[in-house]
Scaffold this motif. Structure first.
Motif, PDB file in Angstrom:
ATOM      1  N   TYR A   1       0.869  -1.173   0.000  1.00 62.39           N
ATOM      2  CA  TYR A   1       0.000   0.000   0.000  1.00 62.39           C
ATOM      3  C   TYR A   1       0.907   1.224   0.000  1.00 62.39           C
ATOM      4  O   TYR A   1       2.131   1.103   0.106  1.00 62.39           O
ATOM      5  CB  TYR A   1      -0.950   0.004   1.205  1.00 62.39           C
ATOM      6  CG  TYR A   1      -0.261  -0.081   2.550  1.00 62.39           C
ATOM      7  CD1 TYR A   1       0.080   1.067   3.256  1.00 62.39           C
ATOM      8  CD2 TYR A   1       0.053  -1.313   3.114  1.00 62.39           C
ATOM      9  CE1 TYR A   1       0.713   0.989   4.482  1.00 62.39           C
ATOM     10  CE2 TYR A   1       0.683  -1.396   4.347  1.00 62.39           C
ATOM     11  CZ  TYR A   1       1.010  -0.241   5.025  1.00 62.39           C
ATOM     12  OH  TYR A   1       1.639  -0.312   6.234  1.00 62.39           O
TER      13      TYR A   1
ATOM     14  N   TYR B   1      -3.301   4.397  -1.918  1.00 63.46           N
ATOM     15  CA  TYR B   1      -3.924   3.131  -1.549  1.00 63.46           C
ATOM     16  C   TYR B   1      -3.564   2.802  -0.104  1.00 63.46           C
ATOM     17  O   TYR B   1      -2.461   3.115   0.351  1.00 63.46           O
ATOM     18  CB  TYR B   1      -3.461   2.016  -2.485  1.00 63.46           C
ATOM     19  CG  TYR B   1      -3.947   2.188  -3.908  1.00 63.46           C
ATOM     20  CD1 TYR B   1      -5.238   1.827  -4.261  1.00 63.46           C
ATOM     21  CD2 TYR B   1      -3.123   2.736  -4.883  1.00 63.46           C
ATOM     22  CE1 TYR B   1      -5.709   1.994  -5.555  1.00 63.46           C
ATOM     23  CE2 TYR B   1      -3.580   2.910  -6.195  1.00 63.46           C
ATOM     24  CZ  TYR B   1      -4.870   2.531  -6.529  1.00 63.46           C
ATOM     25  OH  TYR B   1      -5.327   2.701  -7.798  1.00 63.46           O
ATOM     26  N   HIS B   2      -4.467   2.154   0.593  1.00 68.27           N
ATOM     27  CA  HIS B   2      -4.264   1.967   2.027  1.00 68.27           C
ATOM     28  C   HIS B   2      -5.056   0.765   2.522  1.00 68.27           C
ATOM     29  O   HIS B   2      -6.039   0.350   1.893  1.00 68.27           O
ATOM     30  CB  HIS B   2      -4.728   3.218   2.774  1.00 68.27           C
ATOM     31  CG  HIS B   2      -6.131   3.635   2.400  1.00 68.27           C
ATOM     32  ND1 HIS B   2      -7.247   3.095   2.983  1.00 68.27           N
ATOM     33  CD2 HIS B   2      -6.585   4.515   1.467  1.00 68.27           C
ATOM     34  CE1 HIS B   2      -8.335   3.620   2.436  1.00 68.27           C
ATOM     35  NE2 HIS B   2      -7.946   4.487   1.507  1.00 68.27           N
ATOM     36  N   PRO B   3      -4.673   0.225   3.663  1.00 66.02           N
ATOM     37  CA  PRO B   3      -5.479  -0.859   4.261  1.00 66.02           C
ATOM     38  C   PRO B   3      -6.856  -0.346   4.671  1.00 66.02           C
ATOM     39  O   PRO B   3      -7.050   0.856   4.903  1.00 66.02           O
ATOM     40  CB  PRO B   3      -4.661  -1.267   5.499  1.00 66.02           C
ATOM     41  CG  PRO B   3      -3.290  -0.752   5.254  1.00 66.02           C
ATOM     42  CD  PRO B   3      -3.457   0.488   4.434  1.00 66.02           C
ATOM     43  N   THR B   4      -7.810  -1.269   4.762  1.00 64.49           N
ATOM     44  CA  THR B   4      -9.154  -0.918   5.225  1.00 64.49           C
ATOM     45  C   THR B   4      -9.543  -1.888   6.339  1.00 64.49           C
ATOM     46  O   THR B   4      -8.698  -2.398   7.065  1.00 64.49           O
ATOM     47  CB  THR B   4     -10.164  -0.971   4.068  1.00 64.49           C
ATOM     48  OG1 THR B   4     -10.156  -2.287   3.492  1.00 64.49           O
ATOM     49  CG2 THR B   4      -9.827   0.043   2.993  1.00 64.49           C
TER      50      THR B   4
ATOM     51  N   LEU C   1      -7.908   0.249   8.969  1.00 60.34           N
ATOM     52  CA  LEU C   1      -8.089   1.605   8.460  1.00 60.34           C
ATOM     53  C   LEU C   1      -7.841   2.610   9.585  1.00 60.34           C
ATOM     54  O   LEU C   1      -8.570   2.647  10.573  1.00 60.34           O
ATOM     55  CB  LEU C   1      -9.500   1.790   7.904  1.00 60.34           C
ATOM     56  CG  LEU C   1      -9.851   3.193   7.391  1.00 60.34           C
ATOM     57  CD1 LEU C   1      -8.952   3.607   6.241  1.00 60.34           C
ATOM     58  CD2 LEU C   1     -11.318   3.270   6.987  1.00 60.34           C
TER      59      LEU C   1
ATOM     60  N   GLU D   1      -8.633   3.238  -3.832  1.00 54.47           N
ATOM     61  CA  GLU D   1      -9.403   2.010  -3.998  1.00 54.47           C
ATOM     62  C   GLU D   1     -10.865   2.194  -3.640  1.00 54.47           C
ATOM     63  O   GLU D   1     -11.195   2.965  -2.733  1.00 54.47           O
ATOM     64  CB  GLU D   1      -8.816   0.878  -3.155  1.00 54.47           C
ATOM     65  CG  GLU D   1      -9.179   0.939  -1.673  1.00 54.47           C
ATOM     66  CD  GLU D   1      -7.999   1.312  -0.805  1.00 54.47           C
ATOM     67  OE1 GLU D   1      -7.979   0.887   0.362  1.00 54.47           O
ATOM     68  OE2 GLU D   1      -7.107   2.032  -1.279  1.00 54.47           O
TER      69      GLU D   1
ATOM     70  N   HIS E   1      -7.646  -4.688  -3.357  1.00 57.16           N
ATOM     71  CA  HIS E   1      -7.206  -6.025  -2.960  1.00 57.16           C
ATOM     72  C   HIS E   1      -8.341  -6.776  -2.261  1.00 57.16           C
ATOM     73  O   HIS E   1      -9.212  -6.165  -1.643  1.00 57.16           O
ATOM     74  CB  HIS E   1      -6.030  -5.940  -1.978  1.00 57.16           C
ATOM     75  CG  HIS E   1      -4.726  -5.599  -2.621  1.00 57.16           C
ATOM     76  ND1 HIS E   1      -4.325  -6.093  -3.836  1.00 57.16           N
ATOM     77  CD2 HIS E   1      -3.716  -4.807  -2.189  1.00 57.16           C
ATOM     78  CE1 HIS E   1      -3.125  -5.621  -4.125  1.00 57.16           C
ATOM     79  NE2 HIS E   1      -2.736  -4.827  -3.153  1.00 57.16           N
TER      80      HIS E   1
ATOM     81  N   TRP F   1      -9.053  -5.713   1.156  1.00 56.41           N
ATOM     82  CA  TRP F   1      -9.430  -4.312   1.341  1.00 56.41           C
ATOM     83  C   TRP F   1     -10.932  -4.089   1.191  1.00 56.41           C
ATOM     84  O   TRP F   1     -11.388  -2.943   1.273  1.00 56.41           O
ATOM     85  CB  TRP F   1      -8.719  -3.415   0.327  1.00 56.41           C
ATOM     86  CG  TRP F   1      -7.259  -3.230   0.566  1.00 56.41           C
ATOM     87  CD1 TRP F   1      -6.528  -3.616   1.658  1.00 56.41           C
ATOM     88  CD2 TRP F   1      -6.337  -2.586  -0.318  1.00 56.41           C
ATOM     89  NE1 TRP F   1      -5.214  -3.260   1.507  1.00 56.41           N
ATOM     90  CE2 TRP F   1      -5.058  -2.625   0.303  1.00 56.41           C
ATOM     91  CE3 TRP F   1      -6.441  -1.981  -1.555  1.00 56.41           C
ATOM     92  CZ2 TRP F   1      -3.916  -2.084  -0.280  1.00 56.41           C
ATOM     93  CZ3 TRP F   1      -5.319  -1.439  -2.145  1.00 56.41           C
ATOM     94  CH2 TRP F   1      -4.062  -1.500  -1.508  1.00 56.41           C
TER      95      TRP F   1
END
Length: 668
Positions: A247, A272-275, A279, A305, A309, A312
């Motif tokens: 990410y 883009y980042h984790p959720t 998050l 996003e 992924h 995600w």
């Protein structure tokens, strides 16, 4: 911008069936008002050498125009067609690993004259094609451009020319790079070795700087082409990305974003980042602060996003929270990559807003609420301006230096130090700008500046930092700051170079900590949160006060963290890698000393508070709850209207924040 942009990347070329009209209808229902097209489809636009077919481009433009949707057109140069690679295999980059092969994207030599000839031709043909469409609002240069580790013979020759222009003589080159060591001394420019085989850090660092300049040059070249066709009101942007760790994580190693952004009229980025449970909003905030700081203005989130992924897939409410989080950092656009999930090829499992069945789903239904709110509230949320009193200085050169001379654990990198400080500030609800070495004349605009691991720096920058403190600024720097010059030559006096008086401390020894904790301070931090990792400098104070020492039977006589009054300001030096919990506690103290421990800091993470001033001259406050649990949060600011619900909010009232919920209050 006169409105918030809410959009998607759209590729008619990729659709498995006729969907264009249906897609536009669904976009209108979702409040999507912009699409991005064309940037990845060179082989469709030019299926054979010199044969151009912009059918899909025109179809998308016409359908979007009919639907009242604006379009950002991307130049299609980041993925070359097979016929070009087959006819001219020399355009594929030769890297440190050897000759490349066709198949992946972004594997070309961006300096290749053949590549540039064909790239210019397709750009011009595309620009000519789209001139007649009034819904084209801007152009994206290339896509997430980097140097792709190009290092072939032609690049090596250019590098030698660059060195010759910069140093003048081989004697000067030998001196700056320490080429006398291990008989690397160069006798003539013709005998400068291929840098990819060298283990000389100075030589390699200069090559990385040179390659970053290639990216700056390449984007400037594309920008000049596009400007020939630009109409009034159209913008030029680029989607800058970040160091990737699954990410968006940190400063991009392969691009000098500050220099490259000169090519665009508005900065853009891909975040883009984790959720789900991961998050936190930190990546959204960090990427936004970097992008906003490039041109000290609002920016566009060109890619983020919707589902992305497989891990995600967002919880209910997270898509809304993410969109408003981007706006809270100063974004004027939130655009998803991409509209539909791809049905084949390498990104089959990188899901778009729609899933593979192309039917309305939970993310789409949530997007409809975002689009409606963006449309209704644009006047209140577009062009939000920030005036931050805190900044963090980052450096590509320092990043390169710590990559070449790695910290002893082999894992911790420059961006880990950057994110340690940034995330601590973020969780303390301290909004900040990002400064670059080119910004040294702007240091005085801030009350507090944090400097992570400035390993490599010009003397002028170090002197400017000292002058900043002397004139009343408050500085916090970490270990490895002021260690080497721009060529990674270590200073010949005690460290930190040119800053010993400013920090009131020096050292000549350092080591890797083992079973070492921070002691001697009164911070409310206990147990494992006091442990030191990765690196420790054995500090000897001169005028500085010792804030913390190393809890160790031998190293305990040395300072670990110091504070010093210097001129009208103060400087703190952190000679080790503390935990985030410890650093947060120390930052509380330092920010309070700088007069920066204020209203927002009353809120505790996972509640995040952000602010900005809108075009109506009113302050807008965002309160986010980045957690699975509902939160009751006191509202600390002036009376106002909660923009989503229309409710009146009084100072001191209690905000009820749902899991992954937020409030947006316009004061006045």
């Amino acid at each position: 911008m006169d409105r918030l942009l809410y959009g998607v990347a759209y590729y008619d070329e990729y659709m498995p069936e006729e969907r264009l009209r249906k897609d536009m209808e669904m976009m209108r229902e979702a409040g999507i008002n912009v699409i991005r097209i064309a940037e990845s489809t060179w082989a469709t636009e030019e299926p054979e050498d010199g044969v151009f077919d912009f059918t899909h481009v025109r179809r998308a433009l016409e359908a979007a125009q009919e639907a009242g949707i604006s379009v950002i057109v991307g130049t299609p140069t980041y993925a070359v067609p097979p016929w070009l690679a087959a006819a001219h295999p020399e355009i594929i980059a030769v890297t440190e690993r050897g000759a490349g092969k066709y198949g992946a994207r972004q594997n070309m030599d961006i300096t290749s004259p053949v590549y540039l000839y064909h790239a210019e031709r397709v750009i011009r043909k595309l620009m000519e094609c789209v001139q007649e469409y009034g819904n084209v609002i801007g152009f994206q240069l290339d896509n997430e451009t980097k140097h792709y580790h190009t290092a072939g013979p032609n690049v090596q020759k250019r590098f030698v020319r660059y060195l010759r222009e910069k140093f003048g003589t081989v004697e000067e080159l030998n001196r700056e790079f320490g080429f006398n060591y291990w008989s690397n001394r160069v006798d003539s420019w013709e005998n400068v070795p291929d840098v990819t085989g060298s283990i000389n850090g100075s030589f390699r660092a200069e090559f990385e700087k040179f390659r970053r300049e290639l990216v700056t040059e390449y984007l400037a070249w594309q920008s000049e082409l596009v400007r020939e066709y630009l109409k009034e009101g159209q913008f030029i942007t680029h989607n800058f990305d970040y160091e990737w760790r699954g990410y968006s994580y940190g400063i991009q190693p392969d691009v000098d974003h500050k220099a490259a952004a000169e090519a665009v009229t508005i900065a853009g980025c891909d975040i883009y980042h984790p959720t789900q449970d991961l998050l936190t909003g930190a990546e959204i905030s960090f990427g936004g602060d970097v992008s906003r700081s490039l041109k000290q203005d609002n920016y566009l989130v060109i890619e983020t996003e919707a589902q992305g992924h497989v891990n995600w897939t967002p919880f209910d409410g997270q898509l809304r929270m993410q969109a408003f989080s981007h706006v809270a950092s100063g974004a004027n656009a939130v655009m998803y990559w991409h509209w539909h999930s791809i049905h084949n090829a390498c990104e089959t499992y990188w899901k778009g807003l729609l899933s593979h069945d192309l039917q309305p789903n939970a993310p789409y239904r949530e997007a409809c609420t975002i689009g409606a709110d963006f449309d209704r509230l644009s006047e209140h949320l577009v062009n939000l301006k920030k005036k931050n009193r805190v900044a963090m200085l980052v450096s590509n050169e320092a990043l390169t230096g710590l990559e070449l001379f790695r910290l002893p654990d082999g894992k911790t990198k420059y961006n880990d130090v950057v994110r340690l400080i940034y995330d601590a500030l973020y969780e303390l609800n301290v909004e900040c700008d990002i400064l670059f070495p080119q910004d040294e004349e702007r240091l005085g605009e801030y009350d507090f500046i944090a400097v992570p691991a400035l390993y490599s720096a010009l003397d002028s920058l170090l002197q400017s930092l000292a002058g900043y403190v002397k004139n009343g600024g408050h500085l916090l720097a970490t270990f490895k700051t002021g260690f080497s010059n721009e060529y990674l030559t270590v200073a010949h006096e005690r460290q930190p170079h040119l800053l010993t008086e400013c920090f009131g401390v020096s050292y000549d020894e350092f080591t890797e900590p083992r079973n070492v904790a921070l002691v001697g301070d009164e911070l409310p931090v206990a147990g494992a949160d006091r442990q030191v990792s990765t690196w420790m400098e054995l500090l000897t104070p001169t005028t500085a006060n010792v804030f913390a020492r190393y809890g160790h039977p031998f190293w305990g006589r040395y300072a670990a963290i110091t504070e010093n009054a210097y001129g009208k300001g103060s400087a703190a030096y952190v000679g080790c890698m503390p935990t985030k919990a410890y650093l947060k506690a120390f930052l509380r103290r330092r920010l309070a000393r700088a007069g920066l421990w204020g209203t927002e800091q009353k809120a505790e993470f996972p509640v995040i508070v952000k602010s900005g001033v809108n075009g109506l001259g009113k302050t807008v406050r965002f309160y986010f709850n980045y957690s699975m649990e509902p939160r009751k949060q006191e509202y600390f600011h002036g009376h106002g209207v909660e923009l989503i619900s229309g409710d009146l909010i009084a100072h001191g009232s209690e905000l009820e924040l749902e899991p992954w919920g937020f409030k947006v209050i316009e004061e006045g």
